[in-house]
Design a protein around this motif. Structure first.
Motif, PDB file in Angstrom:
ATOM      1  N   SER A 103      76.870  63.660  -0.551  1.00 49.20           N
ATOM      2  CA  SER A 103      75.680  63.344   0.461  1.00 49.20           C
ATOM      3  C   SER A 103      74.767  64.272   0.569  1.00 49.20           C
ATOM      4  O   SER A 103      75.093  65.452   0.311  1.00 49.20           O
ATOM      5  CB  SER A 103      76.543  63.231   1.869  1.00 49.20           C
ATOM      6  N   ASP A 104      73.523  64.092   1.080  1.00 52.20           N
ATOM      7  CA  ASP A 104      72.429  65.000   1.045  1.00 52.20           C
ATOM      8  C   ASP A 104      72.699  65.818   2.579  1.00 52.20           C
ATOM      9  O   ASP A 104      72.106  66.843   2.592  1.00 52.20           O
ATOM     10  CB  ASP A 104      71.318  64.139   1.334  1.00 52.20           C
ATOM     11  N   ASP A 105      73.462  65.496   3.388  1.00 52.23           N
ATOM     12  CA  ASP A 105      73.877  65.916   4.476  1.00 52.23           C
ATOM     13  C   ASP A 105      74.885  66.961   4.222  1.00 52.23           C
ATOM     14  O   ASP A 105      76.142  66.662   4.038  1.00 52.23           O
ATOM     15  CB  ASP A 105      74.262  65.237   5.595  1.00 52.23           C
ATOM     16  N   VAL A 106      74.748  68.434   4.057  1.00 52.03           N
ATOM     17  CA  VAL A 106      75.424  69.353   3.750  1.00 52.03           C
ATOM     18  C   VAL A 106      75.961  70.303   4.993  1.00 52.03           C
ATOM     19  O   VAL A 106      74.981  70.903   5.836  1.00 52.03           O
ATOM     20  CB  VAL A 106      75.030  70.135   2.651  1.00 52.03           C
ATOM     21  N   ASP A 107      77.189  70.445   5.299  1.00 49.35           N
ATOM     22  CA  ASP A 107      77.674  71.416   6.282  1.00 49.35           C
ATOM     23  C   ASP A 107      78.642  72.405   5.369  1.00 49.35           C
ATOM     24  O   ASP A 107      79.862  72.135   5.096  1.00 49.35           O
ATOM     25  CB  ASP A 107      78.513  70.789   7.326  1.00 49.35           C
ATOM     26  N   PRO A 108      77.946  73.418   4.784  1.00 48.32           N
ATOM     27  CA  PRO A 108      78.572  74.071   3.949  1.00 48.32           C
ATOM     28  C   PRO A 108      79.773  74.979   4.318  1.00 48.32           C
ATOM     29  O   PRO A 108      79.876  75.289   5.512  1.00 48.32           O
ATOM     30  CB  PRO A 108      77.489  74.977   3.461  1.00 48.32           C
ATOM     31  N   THR A 109      80.635  75.210   3.630  1.00 44.44           N
ATOM     32  CA  THR A 109      81.798  76.189   3.697  1.00 44.44           C
ATOM     33  C   THR A 109      81.379  77.611   3.014  1.00 44.44           C
ATOM     34  O   THR A 109      81.079  77.536   1.768  1.00 44.44           O
ATOM     35  CB  THR A 109      82.984  75.950   3.086  1.00 44.44           C
ATOM     36  N   VAL A 110      81.164  78.604   3.894  1.00 42.49           N
ATOM     37  CA  VAL A 110      81.056  80.058   3.329  1.00 42.49           C
ATOM     38  C   VAL A 110      81.896  80.802   3.408  1.00 42.49           C
ATOM     39  O   VAL A 110      82.601  81.136   4.569  1.00 42.49           O
ATOM     40  CB  VAL A 110      79.592  80.478   4.022  1.00 42.49           C
ATOM     41  N   VAL A 111      82.739  81.515   2.340  1.00 38.26           N
ATOM     42  CA  VAL A 111      83.743  82.401   2.546  1.00 38.26           C
ATOM     43  C   VAL A 111      83.490  83.536   1.636  1.00 38.26           C
ATOM     44  O   VAL A 111      82.811  83.626   0.674  1.00 38.26           O
ATOM     45  CB  VAL A 111      84.889  81.664   1.884  1.00 38.26           C
ATOM     46  N   ILE A 112      83.816  84.726   2.204  1.00 34.88           N
ATOM     47  CA  ILE A 112      83.923  85.926   1.666  1.00 34.88           C
ATOM     48  C   ILE A 112      85.021  86.842   1.883  1.00 34.88           C
ATOM     49  O   ILE A 112      85.681  87.129   2.737  1.00 34.88           O
ATOM     50  CB  ILE A 112      82.573  86.768   2.211  1.00 34.88           C
ATOM     51  N   ILE A 113      85.565  87.131   0.457  1.00 33.63           N
ATOM     52  CA  ILE A 113      86.720  87.954   0.490  1.00 33.63           C
ATOM     53  C   ILE A 113      86.726  89.340  -0.297  1.00 33.63           C
ATOM     54  O   ILE A 113      85.444  89.416  -0.901  1.00 33.63           O
ATOM     55  CB  ILE A 113      87.798  87.073  -0.280  1.00 33.63           C
ATOM     56  N   THR A 114      87.394  90.236  -0.174  1.00 37.07           N
ATOM     57  CA  THR A 114      86.967  91.551  -0.717  1.00 37.07           C
ATOM     58  C   THR A 114      88.293  92.049  -0.909  1.00 37.07           C
ATOM     59  O   THR A 114      89.750  91.711  -0.517  1.00 37.07           O
ATOM     60  CB  THR A 114      86.301  92.458   0.287  1.00 37.07           C
ATOM     61  N   LYS A 115      88.294  93.107  -2.075  1.00 37.60           N
ATOM     62  CA  LYS A 115      89.517  94.049  -1.973  1.00 37.60           C
ATOM     63  C   LYS A 115      88.984  95.321  -2.667  1.00 37.60           C
ATOM     64  O   LYS A 115      87.880  95.607  -3.326  1.00 37.60           O
ATOM     65  CB  LYS A 115      90.634  93.535  -3.195  1.00 37.60           C
ATOM     66  N   GLU A 116      89.863  96.243  -2.475  1.00 34.47           N
ATOM     67  CA  GLU A 116      89.315  97.871  -2.797  1.00 34.47           C
ATOM     68  C   GLU A 116      89.323  97.989  -4.120  1.00 34.47           C
ATOM     69  O   GLU A 116      90.146  97.427  -4.986  1.00 34.47           O
ATOM     70  CB  GLU A 116      90.132  98.836  -1.924  1.00 34.47           C
ATOM     71  N   LEU A 117      88.301  98.584  -4.622  1.00 37.23           N
ATOM     72  CA  LEU A 117      88.139  99.180  -6.004  1.00 37.23           C
ATOM     73  C   LEU A 117      87.973 100.704  -6.152  1.00 37.23           C
ATOM     74  O   LEU A 117      87.574 101.126  -5.084  1.00 37.23           O
ATOM     75  CB  LEU A 117      87.131  98.491  -6.890  1.00 37.23           C
ATOM     76  N   PRO A 118      88.100 101.323  -7.253  1.00 31.56           N
ATOM     77  CA  PRO A 118      87.971 102.812  -7.265  1.00 31.56           C
ATOM     78  C   PRO A 118      86.558 103.038  -7.007  1.00 31.56           C
ATOM     79  O   PRO A 118      85.663 102.361  -7.436  1.00 31.56           O
ATOM     80  CB  PRO A 118      88.351 103.116  -8.509  1.00 31.56           C
ATOM     81  N   ARG A 119      86.297 104.281  -6.668  1.00 33.03           N
ATOM     82  CA  ARG A 119      84.944 104.953  -6.901  1.00 33.03           C
ATOM     83  C   ARG A 119      84.145 104.667  -8.084  1.00 33.03           C
ATOM     84  O   ARG A 119      84.731 104.693  -9.201  1.00 33.03           O
ATOM     85  CB  ARG A 119      84.555 106.213  -6.557  1.00 33.03           C
ATOM     86  N   GLY A 120      82.993 104.220  -8.055  1.00 33.93           N
ATOM     87  CA  GLY A 120      82.151 104.022  -9.395  1.00 33.93           C
ATOM     88  C   GLY A 120      81.312 105.190  -9.510  1.00 33.93           C
ATOM     89  O   GLY A 120      81.432 106.359  -8.773  1.00 33.93           O
ATOM     90  N   GLY A 121      80.319 105.236 -10.580  1.00 31.83           N
ATOM     91  CA  GLY A 121      79.497 106.058 -11.036  1.00 31.83           C
ATOM     92  C   GLY A 121      80.075 107.246 -11.744  1.00 31.83           C
ATOM     93  O   GLY A 121      81.214 107.035 -12.425  1.00 31.83           O
ATOM     94  N   THR A 122      79.380 108.311 -11.957  1.00 29.87           N
ATOM     95  CA  THR A 122      80.046 109.396 -12.890  1.00 29.87           C
ATOM     96  C   THR A 122      81.220 110.019 -12.322  1.00 29.87           C
ATOM     97  O   THR A 122      81.861 110.486 -13.117  1.00 29.87           O
ATOM     98  CB  THR A 122      78.886 110.449 -13.021  1.00 29.87           C
ATOM     99  N   GLU A 123      81.605 109.989 -11.062  1.00 32.92           N
ATOM    100  CA  GLU A 123      82.630 110.614 -10.740  1.00 32.92           C
ATOM    101  C   GLU A 123      83.962 109.718 -10.555  1.00 32.92           C
ATOM    102  O   GLU A 123      85.129 110.244 -10.165  1.00 32.92           O
ATOM    103  CB  GLU A 123      82.565 111.190  -9.366  1.00 32.92           C
ATOM    104  N   GLY A 124      83.999 108.283 -10.882  1.00 35.11           N
ATOM    105  CA  GLY A 124      84.890 107.314 -10.781  1.00 35.11           C
ATOM    106  C   GLY A 124      85.533 107.247 -11.990  1.00 35.11           C
ATOM    107  O   GLY A 124      84.980 107.289 -13.078  1.00 35.11           O
TER     108      GLY A 124
END
Length: 285
Positions: A103-124
Motif C-alpha cells: 500500500s502507498d500508506d506506510v507506517d514504517p517500523t524503525v529499529v536500531i540495534i548495536t553492539k560493542e566493537l574495539p577501538r578503531g583508528g591507529t591505536e585499535g
C-alpha cells in the motif's frame, strides 16, 4: 543492552516487531550497517544517502528526516555507553494487509540495534580474526533487471545461499550470470597485479560499498597506485599478487587464499589499511 524501536528505547530482550511486519514476512525493508568510532558514526552522509536510495527503490516513504535518524542512533549509543560500536539501522514498510502488493500508506517500523566493537583508528586492534579465505561459489548475482544490486534490503537470500556453499572459507566470491567477479556475500573485492589495483566495475550487479568508496578515494588522493575498474574472472583473482576485502565492520581485510590458492596481503593492502586507520584517527579520535 537497549535498542531503539519505533522511537523508543527498550531493553534488548523486549525489542520486538509484529509478526505481520512486511520486513519479517517479505524482507520488504531497507537497512544500513554503521560503524561508530569515538562516539560518532563514520561516513554518516554516505550511509543515509544509500538508505534513502534503497527506500526510493522499494517505494517506502518513511517520513523521517536525516536528523531524526541520527538522533535515534546517538540515543542508542548513549543509552548503552558505547563509543566504538556496530550499529544496524532498519526501516521496514511496517504492518499492512496480508497481500504481496504494498500500500502507498506506510507506517514504517524503525529499529536500531548495536553492539560493542574495539577501538578503531591507529591505536585499535584489527576487527577481523585473520586474513580471509575466499571461495568462488556457484550461486550467481541476479541481473539488475531482476534485483537492483544497489538496494540494501532485508532480503539476503542470495548471500545466504552463497555462504552455505563455503567449505573451510570465510567469504564467498560471487559472479554475475556471465561469470564476471562481482563481490563477496557481505564485502567488496580489490586485488593487485603488475598493472596496479583493480576492483569490479559498478556496472556489474554489486552493492557499491561505503568503505569501498572511501578506499578508492584514498588510493586516488594519497597514493600513486594505479586504480582500475573492469570485468574480471576468478582466474584473475586467483593469480593476483595480493587481494583484500572491504566492508563497514571488516574495514580493510587481507585475503589469504582464493579457492585454496595462496594470494595473501602485501604492500598495497598494508598501505591502504594504514591510510584507512589514519583517516579514522583524524576524524574521530
Amino acid at each position: 543492552m537497549q535498542y531503539h524501536v519505533n522511537g523508543d528505547l527498550v531493553p534488548a530482550g523486549e525489542a520486538t516487531v509484529s509478526v505481520r511486519d512486511r520486513g519479517f514476512q517479505y524482507g520488504d525493508a531497507a537497512f544500513e550497517t554503521l560503524r561508530a568510532y569515538g562516539g560518532d558514526v563514520f561516513e554518516w552522509r554516505a550511509h543515509v544517502d544509500r538508505l534513502e536510495r534503497t527506500c526510493e527503490t522499494l517505494g517506502i516513504d518513511h517520513g523521517l528526516s536525516d536528523g531524526d535518524l541520527r538522533v535515534r542512533v546517538q540515543e542508542v549509543l548513549d543509552a548503552n555507553g558505547l563509543t566504538d560500536a556496530y550499529v544496524r539501522l532498519s526501516v521496514t514498510r511496517g504492518v499492512q494487509p496480508g497481500k504481496l502488493t504494498p500500500s502507498d500508506d506506510v507506517d514504517p517500523t524503525v529499529v536500531i540495534i548495536t553492539k560493542e566493537l574495539p577501538r578503531g583508528g591507529t591505536e585499535g586492534p584489527a576487527v577481523w580474526d585473520a586474513p580471509a579465505d575466499v571461495q568462488t561459489v556457484k550461486t550467481r548475482k541476479p541481473p539488475e533487471s531482476a534485483m537492483p544490486a544497489d538496494a540494501k534490503t532485508h532480503n539476503y537470500l542470495n548471500g545466504i545461499l552463497a555462504r552455505q556453499e563455503l567449505v573451510e572459507a570465510d567469504e564467498a566470491l560471487l559472479r554475475d550470470v556471465d561469470g564476471n567477479v562481482a563481490e563477496g556475500a557481505t564485502s567488496n573485492l580489490f586485488f593487485v597485479d603488475d598493472e596496479g589495483l583493480h576492483m569490479p566495475s559498478e556496472d556489474l550487479p554489486l552493492l557499491p560499498g561505503v568503505t569501498r568508496a572511501v578506499v578508492a578515494d584514498l588510493v586516488e588522493d594519497e597514493t600513486d597506485v594505479p586504480l582500475q575498474t573492469g570485468r574480471y574472472s576468478p582466474e584473475d583473482v586467483r593469480g593476483a599478487e595480493e587481494a583484500f576485502l572491504t566492508n563497514t565492520t571488516w574495514e580493510v581485510r587481507p585475503v589469504a587464499t582464493v579457492d585454496g590458492i595462496e594470494v595473501g596481503g602485501g604492500p598495497v593492502t598494508r598501505l591502504l589499511s594504514t591510510l584507512f586507520d589514519k583517516l579514522v584517527e583524524r576524524r574521530h579520535y
